[in-house]
Design a protein around this motif. Structure first.
Motif, PDB file in Angstrom:
ATOM      1  N   LEU A  12      62.791  26.819  56.303  1.00 19.04           N
ATOM      2  CA  LEU A  12      61.496  26.136  56.295  1.00 19.04           C
ATOM      3  C   LEU A  12      60.649  26.490  55.083  1.00 19.04           C
ATOM      4  N   LYS A  13      61.009  27.596  54.434  1.00 14.14           N
ATOM      5  CA  LYS A  13      60.263  28.086  53.265  1.00 14.14           C
ATOM      6  C   LYS A  13      58.802  28.392  53.620  1.00 14.14           C
ATOM      7  N   THR A  14      58.614  28.950  54.798  1.00  7.98           N
ATOM      8  CA  THR A  14      57.287  29.377  55.231  1.00  7.98           C
ATOM      9  C   THR A  14      57.424  30.453  56.288  1.00  7.98           C
ATOM     10  N   GLU A  15      56.379  31.263  56.463  1.00  2.65           N
ATOM     11  CA  GLU A  15      56.402  32.336  57.450  1.00  2.65           C
ATOM     12  C   GLU A  15      56.183  31.764  58.855  1.00  2.65           C
ATOM     13  N   ILE A  16      56.909  32.303  59.809  1.00  4.40           N
ATOM     14  CA  ILE A  16      56.747  31.928  61.216  1.00  4.40           C
ATOM     15  C   ILE A  16      56.068  33.086  61.932  1.00  4.40           C
ATOM     16  N   THR A  17      54.914  32.825  62.527  1.00  2.00           N
ATOM     17  CA  THR A  17      54.148  33.909  63.145  1.00  2.00           C
ATOM     18  C   THR A  17      53.980  33.748  64.649  1.00  2.00           C
ATOM     19  N   GLU A  18      54.197  32.541  65.189  1.00  2.00           N
ATOM     20  CA  GLU A  18      53.958  32.288  66.602  1.00  2.00           C
ATOM     21  C   GLU A  18      55.241  31.766  67.256  1.00  2.00           C
ATOM     22  N   LYS A  37      53.613  37.403  65.395  1.00  2.00           N
ATOM     23  CA  LYS A  37      52.262  37.909  65.648  1.00  2.00           C
ATOM     24  C   LYS A  37      51.743  37.481  67.025  1.00  2.00           C
ATOM     25  N   GLN A  38      52.078  36.286  67.463  1.00  2.00           N
ATOM     26  CA  GLN A  38      51.674  35.800  68.780  1.00  2.00           C
ATOM     27  C   GLN A  38      52.930  35.392  69.542  1.00  2.00           C
ATOM     28  N   ILE A  39      53.073  35.929  70.762  1.00  2.00           N
ATOM     29  CA  ILE A  39      54.307  35.757  71.534  1.00  2.00           C
ATOM     30  C   ILE A  39      53.950  35.323  72.957  1.00  2.00           C
ATOM     31  N   GLU A  40      54.520  34.236  73.390  1.00  5.25           N
ATOM     32  CA  GLU A  40      54.363  33.772  74.760  1.00  5.25           C
ATOM     33  C   GLU A  40      55.758  33.546  75.361  1.00  5.25           C
ATOM     34  N   MET A  50      52.531  29.280  61.809  1.00  6.84           N
ATOM     35  CA  MET A  50      53.444  28.255  62.278  1.00  6.84           C
ATOM     36  C   MET A  50      54.129  28.713  63.561  1.00  6.84           C
ATOM     37  N   ALA A  51      54.351  27.782  64.490  1.00  7.36           N
ATOM     38  CA  ALA A  51      54.903  28.109  65.808  1.00  7.36           C
ATOM     39  C   ALA A  51      56.281  27.492  65.995  1.00  7.36           C
ATOM     40  N   ILE A  52      57.151  28.236  66.708  1.00  8.63           N
ATOM     41  CA  ILE A  52      58.477  27.715  67.058  1.00  8.63           C
ATOM     42  C   ILE A  52      58.768  28.013  68.523  1.00  8.63           C
ATOM     43  N   GLY A  53      59.684  27.244  69.086  1.00  5.39           N
ATOM     44  CA  GLY A  53      60.287  27.591  70.353  1.00  5.39           C
ATOM     45  C   GLY A  53      61.555  28.366  70.080  1.00  5.39           C
ATOM     46  N   PHE A  54      61.777  29.444  70.822  1.00  6.71           N
ATOM     47  CA  PHE A  54      62.886  30.360  70.551  1.00  6.71           C
ATOM     48  C   PHE A  54      63.677  30.550  71.840  1.00  6.71           C
ATOM     49  N   ASP A  55      64.871  29.980  71.883  1.00 10.66           N
ATOM     50  CA  ASP A  55      65.772  30.189  73.016  1.00 10.66           C
ATOM     51  C   ASP A  55      66.684  31.357  72.683  1.00 10.66           C
ATOM     52  N   ALA A  92      67.205  43.287  66.031  1.00  9.32           N
ATOM     53  CA  ALA A  92      68.094  42.924  64.923  1.00  9.32           C
ATOM     54  C   ALA A  92      68.475  41.450  64.984  1.00  9.32           C
ATOM     55  N   MET A  93      68.813  40.961  66.181  1.00 11.62           N
ATOM     56  CA  MET A  93      69.201  39.564  66.330  1.00 11.62           C
ATOM     57  C   MET A  93      68.025  38.625  66.082  1.00 11.62           C
ATOM     58  N   MET A  94      66.849  38.989  66.597  1.00  9.53           N
ATOM     59  CA  MET A  94      65.667  38.154  66.392  1.00  9.53           C
ATOM     60  C   MET A  94      65.243  38.138  64.929  1.00  9.53           C
ATOM     61  N   ALA A  95      65.285  39.299  64.277  1.00  7.36           N
ATOM     62  CA  ALA A  95      64.897  39.366  62.870  1.00  7.36           C
ATOM     63  C   ALA A  95      65.843  38.531  62.009  1.00  7.36           C
ATOM     64  N   ASN A  96      67.127  38.567  62.336  1.00  9.41           N
ATOM     65  CA  ASN A  96      68.104  37.764  61.600  1.00  9.41           C
ATOM     66  C   ASN A  96      67.808  36.272  61.749  1.00  9.41           C
ATOM     67  N   ILE A  97      67.528  35.838  62.984  1.00 12.22           N
ATOM     68  CA  ILE A  97      67.248  34.418  63.226  1.00 12.22           C
ATOM     69  C   ILE A  97      65.927  34.012  62.586  1.00 12.22           C
ATOM     70  N   LYS A  98      64.902  34.839  62.718  1.00 18.62           N
ATOM     71  CA  LYS A  98      63.601  34.538  62.113  1.00 18.62           C
ATOM     72  C   LYS A  98      63.731  34.400  60.602  1.00 18.62           C
ATOM     73  N   GLN A  99      64.484  35.299  59.980  1.00 20.01           N
ATOM     74  CA  GLN A  99      64.671  35.245  58.530  1.00 20.01           C
ATOM     75  C   GLN A  99      65.390  33.969  58.114  1.00 20.01           C
ATOM     76  N   LYS A 100      66.430  33.595  58.857  1.00 15.06           N
ATOM     77  CA  LYS A 100      67.166  32.371  58.530  1.00 15.06           C
ATOM     78  C   LYS A 100      66.289  31.129  58.693  1.00 15.06           C
ATOM     79  N   ALA A 101      65.485  31.113  59.767  1.00 11.25           N
ATOM     80  CA  ALA A 101      64.592  29.968  59.994  1.00 11.25           C
ATOM     81  C   ALA A 101      63.534  29.880  58.902  1.00 11.25           C
ATOM     82  N   GLU A 102      62.973  31.009  58.508  1.00 12.68           N
ATOM     83  CA  GLU A 102      61.957  31.008  57.447  1.00 12.68           C
ATOM     84  C   GLU A 102      62.557  30.604  56.109  1.00 12.68           C
ATOM     85  N   ASN A 103      63.781  31.028  55.834  1.00 13.46           N
ATOM     86  CA  ASN A 103      64.439  30.618  54.594  1.00 13.46           C
ATOM     87  C   ASN A 103      64.632  29.109  54.553  1.00 13.46           C
TER      88      ASN A 103
END
Length: 451
Positions: free
Chosen positions: A145-151, A186-189, A1-6, A132-143
């Motif tokens: 959405l109830k799915t892993e975010i990889t892109e 896993k994939q970062i642009e 799954m892909a997200i935009g991250f500001d 640390a900040m990115m991991a915190n946000i990624k964890q909150k977003a995944e919680n």
């Protein structure tokens, strides 16, 4: 799954595309934005925290050395790592303002990433902060959405803070990429922030236009002249549509710092003299509030500098003012002063007077302000923004059909008037000041990872 991250200087936010529509992802309860801040019991606590609580290992030898040192220091200090002792966003700011002397607080680490000449362990620590900040946000977003975010597509300014141009940009992007990878992407642009903001605006256009995007964020201002409209909507290859592109490290934080410097610091001795007739050195009043400059902050808060301030106090024509500066050093009040300037700037966007209250020791200073006073204080950074607009006009060689302004600081009537003074006949429009970049990044992520 892909997200935009500001990953912004002032705030962070993420979004996804569902059925061709942008959906912002809540990060704290119903809040879509989290301030770009982190607070912990100590500096070393953060490096061991992401290892113990997120199971994230260092990315290289410098990171491993930093982690070993952090573990040793924390052990010597009797600190055990707990997940509920590192705070992010508004919680971090509230804790810092409540007790600035006894916590380690960082605002806007993005502002530091382009500084050249740092040691490897310093770069590794910046990477840990971002991770640390990115991991915190990624964890909150995944919680949520109830799915892993990889892109992810992460926003970037045209130029990061730093004096070495592309070398600073490469360093900052390297830190962001390594931190995002360690956080679990896993994939970062990357995509330029003004281009992303423009992509969100483009979705509303029914005819093709030349659009000047002016993105005034917390740390940088970026300007892009872009061909936009139905002809290019949804296309991945569109490098020919970017006609001009400029940016510099002047943003909302700089406006707040200049307000603090011009309007608050005279109460701390700025502009006063020593008994010898010499002026009190200006760096003492700038370094304490230059919250986006690591080296300036380090220089101000050293023990040696405190001794210098105390010597200035003894020889000052107005020692009571220098005594306030001593309090700023001893109580780590620089961030708090800039925060009051930011509140004044926001308040004066909608009324004619505002009184800023500065609590220094047992004293409460009341400083009356007006829109005119703010305009005078921020004249220098505003002129830099106007020069950016003129530069992109020269680059592109075209006049825009419309100006699209975005970024939290673009809400300021002063800045809108500054833009209008450069292009008085051109329509200025705006969308979601805080969310347009995130929305555009989500759109680009949807395009990129469908290829």
């Amino acid at each position: 799954m892909a997200i935009g991250f500001d990953f912004g200087t002032s705030n962070c936010s993420v979004a996804q595309i569902i059925n061709n529509q942008v959906h912002a992802i809540p990060l704290t309860q119903d809040e879509l934005y989290i301030p770009s801040t982190i607070c912990a019991p100590s500096r070393e606590y953060i490096s061991e925290y992401i290892y113990r609580c997120f199971n994230i290992s260092p990315s290289d030898i410098a990171g491993e050395n930093l982690l070993r040192r952090a573990i040793s220091v924390n052990k010597d200090d009797g600190l055990e790592i707990h997940p509920d002792e590192v705070f992010f966003g508004q919680e971090a700011l509230d804790l810092y303002l409540d007790d600035p002397k006894h916590v380690y607080y960082v605002k806007s680490p993005k502002s530091f990433l382009g500084i050249i000449g740092l040691k490897e362990t310093q770069l590794a620590f910046f990477e840990d902060l971002v991770c640390a900040m990115m991991a915190n946000i990624k964890q909150k977003a995944e919680n949520h959405l109830k799915t892993e975010i990889t892109e992810t597509v992460i926003g970037r300014p045209v130029n990061f803070h730093g004096r070495k141009g592309e070398e600073s940009n490469r360093q900052a992007l390297n830190i962001l990429r390594k931190a995002a990878s360690r956080a679990g992407f896993k994939q970062i642009e990357f995509q330029f922030e003004p281009v992303a903001a423009g992509l969100d605006f483009e979705a509303t256009l029914t005819t093709d236009k030349h659009v000047l995007v002016v993105d005034i964020g917390g740390g940088t201002t970026d300007c892009s002249m872009i061909q936009m409209g139905p002809r290019w909507h949804g296309k991945f290859e569109r490098s020919d549509t970017l006609l001009g592109h400029t940016g510099r490290r002047t943003g909302g934080n700089d406006l707040d710092i200049f307000i603090t410097f011009r309007k608050f610091m005279p109460e701390f001795g700025f502009g006063s003299q020593q008994l010898s007739g010499l002026p009190v050195p200006i760096p003492q009043f700038w370094n304490c509030i230059a919250i986006n400059d690591v080296e300036a902050q380090r220089q101000f808060y050293t023990a040696e500098n405190l001794r210098q301030i105390k010597q200035l106090y003894k020889n000052a024509e107005h020692p009571e003012k220098l005594n306030r500066l001593i309090h700023v050093h001893q109580e780590t009040l620089g961030h708090g002063l800039v925060r009051e300037a930011e509140k004044a700037k926001i308040a004066l966007a909608g009324k004619n007077t505002h009184s800023a209250t500065l609590n220094i020791g047992d004293e409460s200073l009341i400083i009356p302000l007006t829109p005119e006073a703010i305009t005078t204080a921020i004249e220098e950074p505003v002129n830099k923004i106007k020069r950016l607009i003129k530069e992109v006009l020269t680059q592109s060689g075209v006049k825009p059909d419309v100006i699209y302004v975005t970024g939290g600081s673009a809400r300021s009537p002063i800045l809108r008037e500054a833009i209008k003074s450069v292009l008085p006949e051109t329509e200025i429009v705006s969308g979601n000041y805080f969310g347009s970049v995130t929305a555009g990044l989500a759109r680009w992520a949807d395009i990129s990872f469908r290829q």
